[in-house]
Design an enzyme around this catalytic site. Structure first.
Site, PDB file in Angstrom:
ATOM      1  N   GLY A  78       0.693  -1.074  -0.072  1.00  0.00           N
ATOM      2  CA  GLY A  78      -0.358   0.165  -0.310  1.00  0.00           C
ATOM      3  C   GLY A  78       0.873   1.069  -0.562  1.00  0.00           C
ATOM      4  O   GLY A  78       1.750   1.651  -0.707  1.00  0.00           O
ATOM      5  N   GLY A  79       0.550   2.843   0.479  1.00  0.00           N
ATOM      6  CA  GLY A  79       1.001   3.616   0.180  1.00  0.00           C
ATOM      7  C   GLY A  79       1.814   3.233   1.641  1.00  0.00           C
ATOM      8  O   GLY A  79       3.434   4.255   1.145  1.00  0.00           O
ATOM      9  N   GLY A  94      27.049  11.537 -27.689  1.00  0.00           N
ATOM     10  CA  GLY A  94      26.079  12.503 -26.351  1.00  0.00           C
ATOM     11  C   GLY A  94      26.493  11.757 -25.550  1.00  0.00           C
ATOM     12  O   GLY A  94      26.969  12.438 -24.443  1.00  0.00           O
ATOM     13  N   ALA A  95      26.641  10.286 -25.371  1.00  0.00           N
ATOM     14  CA  ALA A  95      27.457  10.010 -24.151  1.00  0.00           C
ATOM     15  C   ALA A  95      28.712  10.067 -24.070  1.00  0.00           C
ATOM     16  O   ALA A  95      28.812  10.343 -22.090  1.00  0.00           O
ATOM     17  CB  ALA A  95      27.373   7.963 -24.137  1.00  0.00           C
TER      18      ALA A  95
HETATM   19  C1  HXC Z   1      -4.739  -4.407  11.688  1.00  0.00           C
HETATM   20  C2  HXC Z   1      -3.088  -5.877  10.960  1.00  0.00           C
HETATM   21  C3  HXC Z   1      -2.675  -5.433  10.622  1.00  0.00           C
HETATM   22  C4  HXC Z   1      -3.717  -4.384   9.979  1.00  0.00           C
HETATM   23  C5  HXC Z   1      -2.409  -7.609  10.053  1.00  0.00           C
HETATM   24  N1  HXC Z   1      -2.703  -7.471  11.300  1.00  0.00           N
HETATM   25  N2  HXC Z   1      -1.941  -6.422   9.241  1.00  0.00           N
HETATM   26  N3  HXC Z   1      -3.223  -5.620  11.862  1.00  0.00           N
HETATM   27  N4  HXC Z   1      -3.907  -2.854  10.621  1.00  0.00           N
HETATM   28  N5  HXC Z   1      -3.021  -3.620   8.493  1.00  0.00           N
HETATM   29  C6  HXC Z   1      -2.452  -7.730  12.177  1.00  0.00           C
HETATM   30  C7  HXC Z   1      -3.362 -10.141  12.356  1.00  0.00           C
HETATM   31  O1  HXC Z   1      -4.708  -8.776  12.686  1.00  0.00           O
HETATM   32  C8  HXC Z   1      -2.811 -10.800  12.904  1.00  0.00           C
HETATM   33  O2  HXC Z   1      -3.234 -10.746  14.293  1.00  0.00           O
HETATM   34  C9  HXC Z   1      -1.037 -10.143  13.072  1.00  0.00           C
HETATM   35  O3  HXC Z   1      -1.179  -8.554  12.385  1.00  0.00           O
HETATM   36  C10 HXC Z   1      -0.347 -10.706  11.799  1.00  0.00           C
HETATM   37  O4  HXC Z   1      -1.432 -10.724  10.653  1.00  0.00           O
HETATM   38  P1  HXC Z   1      -1.263 -12.593   9.970  1.00  0.00           P
HETATM   39  O5  HXC Z   1      -2.513 -11.598   8.581  1.00  0.00           O
HETATM   40  O6  HXC Z   1      -1.995 -13.119  10.683  1.00  0.00           O
HETATM   41  O7  HXC Z   1       0.082 -12.265   9.369  1.00  0.00           O
HETATM   42  P2  HXC Z   1       0.448 -13.287   7.799  1.00  0.00           P
HETATM   43  O8  HXC Z   1      -0.079 -14.514   7.717  1.00  0.00           O
HETATM   44  O9  HXC Z   1       1.816 -13.493   8.040  1.00  0.00           O
HETATM   45  O10 HXC Z   1       0.054 -12.007   6.844  1.00  0.00           O
HETATM   46  C11 HXC Z   1       0.763 -10.955   6.787  1.00  0.00           C
HETATM   47  C12 HXC Z   1      -0.142  -9.536   5.788  1.00  0.00           C
HETATM   48  C13 HXC Z   1      -1.662  -9.706   6.034  1.00  0.00           C
HETATM   49  C14 HXC Z   1       0.212 -10.208   4.478  1.00  0.00           C
HETATM   50  C15 HXC Z   1       0.806  -8.525   6.495  1.00  0.00           C
HETATM   51  O11 HXC Z   1      -1.858  -9.624   7.741  1.00  0.00           O
HETATM   52  C16 HXC Z   1      -2.788  -9.039   5.798  1.00  0.00           C
HETATM   53  O12 HXC Z   1      -2.721  -8.873   4.652  1.00  0.00           O
HETATM   54  N6  HXC Z   1      -2.903  -7.284   6.121  1.00  0.00           N
HETATM   55  C17 HXC Z   1      -3.070  -6.660   5.748  1.00  0.00           C
HETATM   56  C18 HXC Z   1      -2.609  -5.764   4.484  1.00  0.00           C
HETATM   57  C19 HXC Z   1      -3.524  -4.089   4.397  1.00  0.00           C
HETATM   58  O13 HXC Z   1      -3.743  -4.848   3.281  1.00  0.00           O
HETATM   59  N7  HXC Z   1      -2.984  -3.413   4.905  1.00  0.00           N
HETATM   60  C20 HXC Z   1      -3.511  -2.362   4.168  1.00  0.00           C
HETATM   61  C21 HXC Z   1      -2.791  -1.875   3.203  1.00  0.00           C
HETATM   62  S1  HXC Z   1      -3.167  -0.142   2.947  1.00  0.00           S
HETATM   63  P3  HXC Z   1      -3.470 -11.329  15.113  1.00  0.00           P
HETATM   64  O14 HXC Z   1      -3.675 -11.060  16.451  1.00  0.00           O
HETATM   65  O15 HXC Z   1      -3.725 -12.815  14.924  1.00  0.00           O
HETATM   66  O16 HXC Z   1      -1.841 -11.798  15.761  1.00  0.00           O
HETATM   67  C22 HXC Z   1      -2.219   1.354   3.430  1.00  0.00           C
HETATM   68  C23 HXC Z   1      -2.551   2.579   3.415  1.00  0.00           C
HETATM   69  C24 HXC Z   1      -1.378   2.993   3.808  1.00  0.00           C
HETATM   70  O17 HXC Z   1      -1.436   1.104   3.984  1.00  0.00           O
HETATM   71  C25 HXC Z   1      -1.140   3.995   2.663  1.00  0.00           C
HETATM   72  C26 HXC Z   1      -0.389   5.301   3.282  1.00  0.00           C
HETATM   73  C27 HXC Z   1      -0.031   6.968   2.549  1.00  0.00           C
END
Ligand code: HXC
Length: 520
Positions: free
Chosen positions: A172-173, A407-408
């Protein structure tokens, strides 16, 4: 137990609780994935016992989604200050065991504090990333937190070195904070970076692609060039970061650290007198030239697997750090194309921002011709490298080994782009173009008029030979002072060291401006 002792015990207990982050089970899960924890990484990165942690007792401020019952000290990121080889660095290390290292408002504030402190004292920042992105439960406050970090990355750019290691997911971001820093290091198999993950890609475009193929370390080291360093594992990655820091000054007002050197400065490298092949179309490995001339043959290559037709990286001459830029005849004959121009331009600008002299080895047949390059904007991208060399005020030493055409030639740190000392080997060919192309243009009509094939070939060869004798040498350029001296290849180390020493007090200033407008 006295109240004092009780209070101290409470502190010790709280510290202990903070140190286990999201708990033993999640730490085990992290280890089972072949990854270290946030604190273990800091331990490996910094000098022993040098880490001073900040904000250990910070917790998040979100009470919906049941988060009031899930509070962890440090809130998913370990931050602080320590030393690498005795020099101060600021560090943040995302803790995947706490909400997947996801970024909350308080998490962001902790990173901002690190960046602010580092800017105040003028010290590098190293970010160790391993995060699920924005903490979903925090909504827009998390987005705002990212933007607070981005803003600081931008203001710190060119003031303090900023290094990013990717040790897990970065999506993501969230990818934009590392992208705003100077260098990104990724580890094989355990790290990935993308703006949108495979699921979103599939639903929007229909493309089915794995995480690794979309944004794994190999992809970003070879195809996109986003990753500057590829490490086999976290230990190797951490060592790379420590090594990289050793070449860099603390900030833009300091000089890079000069270290003692016992490698003789007057070491002659006889093999360099033989390295250029007799045939102009035969390649040789430019890295052999680099390694033969630098201290102890040590060269820290940047973007090793991307745009291999140009080689960039750090080395030292008599203990003095330099940035090296060199055309690589082994790949695409060392031609300049879009990727090579962008890669080298970014590197030259980094060196210039941080007072690191630039040594350029030239063997370039020109820019890569063709519609693919033109449609891709080679004009603008090639101009980036031209611009970067032209604006750079650090000492610039250039050595032309063989081809330097068209040019290079101008782009590759020529005299008129304020090259300070421009040397050439006797094998240099500095001209508008190569003999073949030149004769086709100059003699085309005459050649077309010769009917006998044997006679035609003989005429072409004669004319090419004439051209080579007249133009494909360094003496034309030296005659006009565009080349300061023609040197024996085996003396290159000694001549470069002497050049850099003579330029150590160089002072050149560009005109005052709000900022430049480099062709982007
Ligand atoms: C809150 C989160 C989280 C999130 C993971 N967790 N991502 N909690 N917010 N974004 C938590 C899970 O609930 C889990 O909690 C623990 O972290 C580990 O995650 P798992 O899924 O069990 O781990 P894994 O299988 O290794 O997968 C990792 C992952 C997946 C691929 C990162 O968790 C995932 O896809 N997360 C969401 C990613 C996402 O879409 N993020 C938002 C992106 S948008 P527990 O309690 O079970 O341990 C963004 C915008 C930013 O970031 C903009 C900036 C400008």
């Amino acid at each position: 137990m006295s109240t004092n002792v009780e209070k101290i015990k409470e502190l010790v207990d709280k510290r202990e609780e903070a140190r286990i982050g999201g708990g033993v089970k999640r730490i085990e899960a992290q280890h089972n994935k072949g990854k270290f924890t946030a604190r273990e990484r800091i331990q490996m990165l910094l000098d022993e016992d040098s880490f001073e942690e900040f904000d250990m007792f910070v917790t998040h401020r979100t009470f919906s989604f049941g988060l009031d019952k899930q509070q962890y000290y440090s809130d998913g990121v370990v931050t602080g200050r320590g030393t690498i080889d005795g020099r101060i660095v600021y560090v943040f290390s995302q803790d995947f065991t706490v909400f997947g290292g996801s970024l909350s408002e308080t998490f962001a504030l902790k990173i901002c504090k690190i960046l602010d402190q580092a800017m105040k004292v003028g010290a590098p920042v190293i970010g160790l990333n391993d995060s699920g992105g924005a903490r979903i439960q925090e909504g827009v406050r998390s987005l705002a937190g990212y933007a607070e970090i981005f803003q600081r990355n931008i203001l710190a750019s060119g003031v303090i070195p900023q290094l990013s290691a990717i040790f897990g997911p970065c999506a993501g971001g969230a990818v934009y904070s590392p992208a705003l820093t100077d260098f990104i290091m990724m580890t094989e198999d355990t790290s990935y970076m993308f703006v949108t993950g495979p699921k979103v890609v599939q639903s929007v475009t229909g493309e089915v692609i794995s995480t690794e193929d979309l944004g794994g370390a190999n992809v970003h080291s070879t195809k996109s060039g986003i990753s500057h360093f590829l490490a086999e594992n976290e230990e190797e990655g951490i060592l790379l970061l420590r090594k990289l820091i050793s070449y860099l000054p603390q900030n833009n007002l300091e000089e890079p650290p000069v270290i003692d050197c016992s490698d003789p400065t007057d070491r002659l490298e006889e093999q360099l007198n033989e390295i250029i092949p007799d045939s102009p179309n035969k390649p040789y490995n430019i890295k052999e030239v680099i390694r033969a001339t630098v201290d102890y043959g040590e060269f820290l290559e940047v973007q090793r697997n991307y745009a291999k037709n140009i080689v960039v990286g750090f080395a030292r001459y008599n203990g003095r750090p330099v940035g090296i830029v060199a055309n690589q005849p082994m790949f695409l004959a060392g031609v300049l194309d879009i990727d090579a121009s962008r890669k080298a331009a970014r590197f030259v600008r980094f060196c210039d921002a941080f007072n690191i002299p630039i040594v350029t080895f030239v063997d370039v047949p020109g820019f890569l011709p063709g519609s693919a390059q033109e449609y891709g904007g080679i004009i603008i991208h090639g101009a980036k490298l031209l611009y970067a060399y032209g604006e750079a005020t650090v000492p610039k030493v250039t050595i032309t080994l063989r081809k330097s055409y068209g040019g290079a030639h101008d782009v590759m740190s020529c005299k008129q782009l304020r090259g300070d000392l421009n040397y050439a080997w006797p094998t240099a060919e500095i001209a508008v173009m190569g003999a073949k192309g030149a004769i086709e243009v100059l003699e085309g009509r005459k050649i077309a008029g010769i009917e006998d094939q044997e006679e035609k070939q003989k005429y072409i060869m004669e004319k090419e030979q004439e051209y080579v004798e007249k133009f494909a040498n360094p003496y034309q350029a030296a005659k006009y002072g565009f080349i300061d001296d023609i040197i024996e290849p085996r003396n290159s180390r000694f001549r470069i060291i002497r050049a850099l020493e003579s330029l150590a007090t160089k002072k050149v200033f560009n005109p005052a401006k709000k900022h430049d407008n480099i062709p982007l």
